[in-house]
Write an enzyme that holds these catalytic residues in place. Structure first.
Site, mmCIF file in Angstrom:
data_model
loop_
_atom_site.group_PDB
_atom_site.id
_atom_site.type_symbol
_atom_site.label_atom_id
_atom_site.label_comp_id
_atom_site.label_asym_id
_atom_site.label_seq_id
_atom_site.Cartn_x
_atom_site.Cartn_y
_atom_site.Cartn_z
ATOM 1 N N CYS A 199 29.035 53.917 44.635
ATOM 2 C CA CYS A 199 27.986 52.980 45.046
ATOM 3 C C CYS A 199 28.330 51.942 46.098
ATOM 4 C CB CYS A 199 27.404 52.310 43.811
ATOM 5 S SG CYS A 199 26.517 53.513 42.810
ATOM 6 N N PHE A 200 29.500 51.314 46.028
ATOM 7 C CA PHE A 200 29.736 50.203 46.948
ATOM 8 C C PHE A 200 29.526 50.611 48.409
ATOM 9 C CE2 PHE A 200 32.578 47.277 44.155
ATOM 10 C CZ PHE A 200 31.450 46.869 43.486
ATOM 11 N N TYR B 60 25.509 59.218 35.283
ATOM 12 C CA TYR B 60 26.304 58.074 34.833
ATOM 13 C C TYR B 60 25.421 56.899 34.422
ATOM 14 C CZ TYR B 60 30.528 60.364 36.441
ATOM 15 O OH TYR B 60 31.570 61.243 36.591
ATOM 16 N N ARG C 164 33.835 27.282 41.837
ATOM 17 C CA ARG C 164 32.733 27.735 42.700
ATOM 18 C C ARG C 164 32.990 29.162 43.181
ATOM 19 N NH1 ARG C 164 33.132 23.149 47.022
ATOM 20 N NH2 ARG C 164 35.273 23.771 46.621
ATOM 21 N N THR D 14 20.996 58.807 44.659
ATOM 22 C CA THR D 14 20.476 58.399 45.968
ATOM 23 C C THR D 14 21.661 58.324 46.944
ATOM 24 O OG1 THR D 14 20.707 56.103 45.214
ATOM 25 C CG2 THR D 14 18.502 57.048 45.115
ATOM 26 N N LEU E 156 20.999 45.553 46.055
ATOM 27 C CA LEU E 156 21.856 45.810 47.220
ATOM 28 C C LEU E 156 22.721 44.590 47.508
ATOM 29 C CD1 LEU E 156 19.528 47.644 49.781
ATOM 30 C CD2 LEU E 156 21.110 48.621 48.122
HETATM 31 P P1 NAD Z 1 24.433 61.061 39.043
HETATM 32 O O1 NAD Z 1 24.592 61.924 40.221
HETATM 33 O O2 NAD Z 1 25.526 60.956 38.032
HETATM 34 O O3 NAD Z 1 23.120 61.505 38.233
HETATM 35 C C1 NAD Z 1 21.912 61.802 38.822
HETATM 36 C C2 NAD Z 1 21.317 63.011 38.105
HETATM 37 O O4 NAD Z 1 19.968 63.203 38.541
HETATM 38 C C3 NAD Z 1 22.027 64.330 38.389
HETATM 39 O O5 NAD Z 1 22.499 64.879 37.172
HETATM 40 C C4 NAD Z 1 20.947 65.213 39.028
HETATM 41 O O6 NAD Z 1 21.034 66.574 38.638
HETATM 42 C C5 NAD Z 1 19.689 64.587 38.499
HETATM 43 N N1 NAD Z 1 18.490 64.858 39.300
HETATM 44 C C6 NAD Z 1 18.316 64.782 40.637
HETATM 45 N N2 NAD Z 1 17.052 65.069 40.970
HETATM 46 C C7 NAD Z 1 16.388 65.342 39.818
HETATM 47 C C8 NAD Z 1 15.042 65.679 39.516
HETATM 48 N N3 NAD Z 1 14.106 65.773 40.478
HETATM 49 N N4 NAD Z 1 14.726 65.899 38.219
HETATM 50 C C9 NAD Z 1 15.657 65.780 37.244
HETATM 51 N N5 NAD Z 1 16.936 65.440 37.477
HETATM 52 C C10 NAD Z 1 17.295 65.219 38.756
HETATM 53 O O7 NAD Z 1 24.075 59.603 39.597
HETATM 54 P P2 NAD Z 1 24.360 58.189 38.903
HETATM 55 O O8 NAD Z 1 25.770 57.776 39.159
HETATM 56 O O9 NAD Z 1 23.823 58.210 37.520
HETATM 57 O O10 NAD Z 1 23.465 57.250 39.810
HETATM 58 C C11 NAD Z 1 22.051 57.299 39.766
HETATM 59 C C12 NAD Z 1 21.493 56.104 40.521
HETATM 60 O O11 NAD Z 1 21.899 54.888 39.886
HETATM 61 C C13 NAD Z 1 21.968 55.980 41.961
HETATM 62 O O12 NAD Z 1 20.908 55.505 42.742
HETATM 63 C C14 NAD Z 1 23.058 54.943 41.893
HETATM 64 O O13 NAD Z 1 23.173 54.215 43.101
HETATM 65 C C15 NAD Z 1 22.571 54.030 40.808
HETATM 66 N N6 NAD Z 1 23.634 53.311 40.076
HETATM 67 C C16 NAD Z 1 24.773 53.955 39.696
HETATM 68 C C17 NAD Z 1 25.746 53.288 38.972
HETATM 69 C C18 NAD Z 1 27.022 53.953 38.559
HETATM 70 O O14 NAD Z 1 27.889 53.274 38.018
HETATM 71 N N7 NAD Z 1 27.210 55.238 38.759
HETATM 72 C C19 NAD Z 1 25.531 51.970 38.590
HETATM 73 C C20 NAD Z 1 24.347 51.340 38.969
HETATM 74 C C21 NAD Z 1 23.404 52.029 39.711
HETATM 75 C C1 UGA Z 2 29.974 48.678 40.704
HETATM 76 C C2 UGA Z 2 29.490 47.309 40.230
HETATM 77 O O1 UGA Z 2 30.568 46.594 39.633
HETATM 78 C C3 UGA Z 2 28.348 47.456 39.236
HETATM 79 O O2 UGA Z 2 27.847 46.179 38.891
HETATM 80 C C4 UGA Z 2 27.239 48.297 39.855
HETATM 81 O O3 UGA Z 2 26.203 48.521 38.934
HETATM 82 C C5 UGA Z 2 27.809 49.620 40.295
HETATM 83 O O4 UGA Z 2 28.889 49.403 41.234
HETATM 84 C C6 UGA Z 2 26.813 50.482 40.994
HETATM 85 O O5 UGA Z 2 25.841 50.007 41.535
HETATM 86 O O6 UGA Z 2 27.097 51.667 40.996
HETATM 87 P P1 UGA Z 2 31.613 50.544 39.712
HETATM 88 O O7 UGA Z 2 31.592 51.075 41.092
HETATM 89 O O8 UGA Z 2 31.362 51.458 38.599
HETATM 90 O O9 UGA Z 2 30.536 49.352 39.571
HETATM 91 O O10 UGA Z 2 33.034 49.863 39.418
HETATM 92 P P2 UGA Z 2 33.715 48.482 39.865
HETATM 93 O O11 UGA Z 2 34.408 47.943 38.700
HETATM 94 O O12 UGA Z 2 32.784 47.598 40.571
HETATM 95 O O13 UGA Z 2 34.840 48.974 40.882
HETATM 96 C C7 UGA Z 2 34.515 49.489 42.153
HETATM 97 C C8 UGA Z 2 35.782 49.696 42.970
HETATM 98 O O14 UGA Z 2 36.333 48.440 43.359
HETATM 99 C C9 UGA Z 2 36.888 50.407 42.197
HETATM 100 O O15 UGA Z 2 37.539 51.319 43.050
HETATM 101 C C10 UGA Z 2 37.813 49.281 41.798
HETATM 102 O O16 UGA Z 2 39.129 49.703 41.603
HETATM 103 C C11 UGA Z 2 37.697 48.368 43.003
HETATM 104 N N1 UGA Z 2 38.039 46.955 42.710
HETATM 105 C C12 UGA Z 2 37.304 46.245 41.818
HETATM 106 C C13 UGA Z 2 39.087 46.347 43.388
HETATM 107 O O17 UGA Z 2 39.757 46.975 44.219
HETATM 108 N N2 UGA Z 2 39.368 45.028 43.133
HETATM 109 C C14 UGA Z 2 38.650 44.301 42.241
HETATM 110 O O18 UGA Z 2 38.956 43.099 42.058
HETATM 111 C C15 UGA Z 2 37.591 44.920 41.571
#
Ligand code: NAD
Ligand code: UGA
Length: 466
Positions: free
Chosen positions: A277-278, A15, A261, A92, A222
């Site tokens: 993630c949350f 993602y 604020r 992670t 974080l």
């Molecule tokens: P994801 O599970 O969708 O993707 C991770 C991918 O990494 C998987 O497809 C997996 O097969 C691959 N992978 C694992 N080990 C590997 C390796 N050694 N070599 C090659 N590929 C490998 O995860 P994601 O949602 O993209 O999240 C990734 C990171 O980003 C996490 O740490 C998450 O906390 C952070 N993050 C996620 C979001 C989000 O909205 N999903 C937003 C911000 C930060």
């Molecule tokens: C969240 C953060 O918004 C991103 O900035 C961050 O990068 C990401 O986590 C991450 O580290 O993975 P995400 O989880 O994709 O993004 O989506 P959000 O829009 O934050 O919603 C999270 C959850 O909170 C959802 O279930 C949503 O429905 C809920 N939510 C959100 C509420 O219940 N109320 C709100 O006012 C906002």
């Protein structure tokens, strides 16, 4: 090291890795971007017309850049060897075994990526930690790289956390509030930071690129997620008070949020936050605090999670109580299974928990979601970490491709996700085909409750006594 870059690669085509690198490729036409993953399936999907993730607007950009300067491949090593800069975007997840089980982030995929880079790199690299990690993870990556360094090869490790939210990834990447880059406070460190700044400066105004030391950057990610999650738990805690008193949580959120604020975003009461993630990141913070011997700080953040669990449980309990204290053998339509609208992602979705509590009571669930596949719904609901009897769940749960069909003959509708299409359904038509009294449980505060009550529905919602 490099001030401008011509080849970058990404480890992890999920993602974050997929959309982020797609935007980089689109905005930096002179840079070749290779996104890699161990999963052949995922890479095949990225190379097909049916991308592995649904994000509004993403398909078009992938189609525009793919096989020009954007490549998807399982040949991770080759891509690493060729790249000057490598993004680590692997998952992670929360550890579900051993030390820190249920709280600490599992860094095994990050470590494996670092070891693989050290094994194959034959020239200097900038390694960018984009995955969300505990503070000091960059130092561990750096230690692994340096302990296995070949002659003449140098590494700089940067922290560049990602703030995109699912469902709005393209817009978040194109117009970020800020880009955050942490690096070593040395000449080489600053040069590496500059190289990454160069990439983002193709489309992000320089003043929106914040640079700082690596640890601040790691902790800021974080902290940002913890603050966001805390706002939701705060308003959800208010919703419980509202339901008992006659106050309306939407009005309270509006009144509180107009204070500049405080701000009005992220104050929507709900059935509870979900997503990958949350919870993971707040727990990660709790564990970090415990390791640092800061139990009061750990307990403070833990409460954000506790309120979220309470909210999901409370919603399910209200459904059961309203349905005359029993849902056994009753038919309930569940609208929405993804953790928020505009995504097919179900990770930690509140819907999973609500469905679990209801099936534990023997309810028959008829689930409809516009983007989540049947396969995913069943794999979530029969996940061994939370389901004792998968066969029973399969008996109780049916999925439907159409909301009207799902609602047919049910005692109640349960809204778990705020999909826009749920606001425009023909509820009179739905009402006709339901058992009476017909209930609607609005876990997202998206429906017109007055209109529904006029039709004849008994309406129960979060944060308001109706
Ligand atoms: P994801 O599970 O969708 O993707 C991770 C991918 O990494 C998987 O497809 C997996 O097969 C691959 N992978 C694992 N080990 C590997 C390796 N050694 N070599 C090659 N590929 C490998 O995860 P994601 O949602 O993209 O999240 C990734 C990171 O980003 C996490 O740490 C998450 O906390 C952070 N993050 C996620 C979001 C989000 O909205 N999903 C937003 C911000 C930060
Ligand atoms: C969240 C953060 O918004 C991103 O900035 C961050 O990068 C990401 O986590 C991450 O580290 O993975 P995400 O989880 O994709 O993004 O989506 P959000 O829009 O934050 O919603 C999270 C959850 O909170 C959802 O279930 C949503 O429905 C809920 N939510 C959100 C509420 O219940 N109320 C709100 O006012 C906002």
């Amino acid at each position: 090291l490099y001030m401008t870059l011509s080849r970058i690669c990404c480890i992890g085509a999920g993602y974050v890795g997929g959309p982020t690198c797609t935007i980089i490729a689109d905005k930096c036409p002179d840079v070749t971007v290779t996104v890699t993953d161990l999963s052949q399936d995922r890479i095949n999907q990225w190379n097909s017309d049916d991308l592995p993730i649904y994000e509004p607007g993403l398909d078009e950009i992938v189609r525009r850049r793919r096989n020009k300067n954007l490549f998807f491949s399982t040949d991770v090593k080759k891509a690493v060897i060729e790249a000057e800069l490598i993004f680590i975007c692997v998952n992670t997840p929360t550890k579900n075994y051993g030390l820190g089980k249920g709280r600490a982030a599992d860094l095994k995929y990050v470590e494996a990526a670092a070891r693989m880079i050290a094994e194959v790199a034959n020239q200097s690299k900038i390694v960018v930690e984009k995955s969300t990690v505990p503070v000091k993870a960059a130092e561990s990556i750096s230690n692994i790289l340096k302990a296995n360094q070949r002659r003449g090869v140098q590494y700089q490790v940067l922290s560049n956390p990602e703030f995109l939210a699912e469902g709005t990834a393209v817009n978040d990447l194109l117009n970020p509030d800020r880009v955050l880059i942490g690096g070593e406070q040395t000449k080489e460190g600053r040069e590496a930071v500059e190289s990454l700044c160069w990439i983002y400066s193709h489309w992000v105004p320089r003043e929106n690129i914040i640079t700082m030391n690596t640890w601040s950057s790691e902790l800021s990610k974080l902290a940002a997620n913890a603050f966001l999650a805390q706002r939701i738990s705060s308003i959800n805690a208010m919703s419980a008070i509202c339901e008992m008193t006659g106050a309306d949580v939407t009005e309270v959120a509006h009144a509180v949020g107009t204070d500049t604020r405080i701000g009005n975003k992220f104050l929507k009461a709900s059935v509870g936050f979900g997503g990958s993630c949350f919870q993971k990141d707040v727990l990660n913070m709790v564990y970090l605090c415990e390791c640092l011997n800061l139990p009061e700080v750990a307990a403070y953040w833990q409460q954000v999670i506790n309120i979220n669990e309470y909210q999901k449980r409370r919603f399910a309990n209200r459904i059961i109580e309203s349905l005359f204290n029993t849902v056994t053998n009753k038919k309930l339509a569940v609208f929405g299974f993804s953790f928020k609208k505009d995504t097919g992602d179900t990770r930690e979705s509140a819907a999973i928990y609500v469905c679990k509590y209801l099936t534990d009571e023997g309810a028959n669930l008829r689930i409809y979601d516009p983007k989540v596949t049947d396969k995913k719904i069943f794999s979530e609901l029969t996940n061994p970490l939370m389901c004792e009897d998968p066969e029973r769940v399969k008996e109780l749960v049916t999925t439907y491709p159409d909301p009207y069909e799902a609602a047919n003959g049910t005692h109640a509708l349960v809204i778990c996700t705020e999909w826009d299409q749920f606001t425009t359904l023909d509820y009179s038509r739905i009402y006709q085909k339901m058992l009476k009294p017909a209930f609607i449980f609005d876990g997202r505060l998206i429906l017109d409750h007055e209109a529904l009550m006029k039709i004849g529905f008994q309406v129960v919602t979060i944060g308001k006594k109706l």
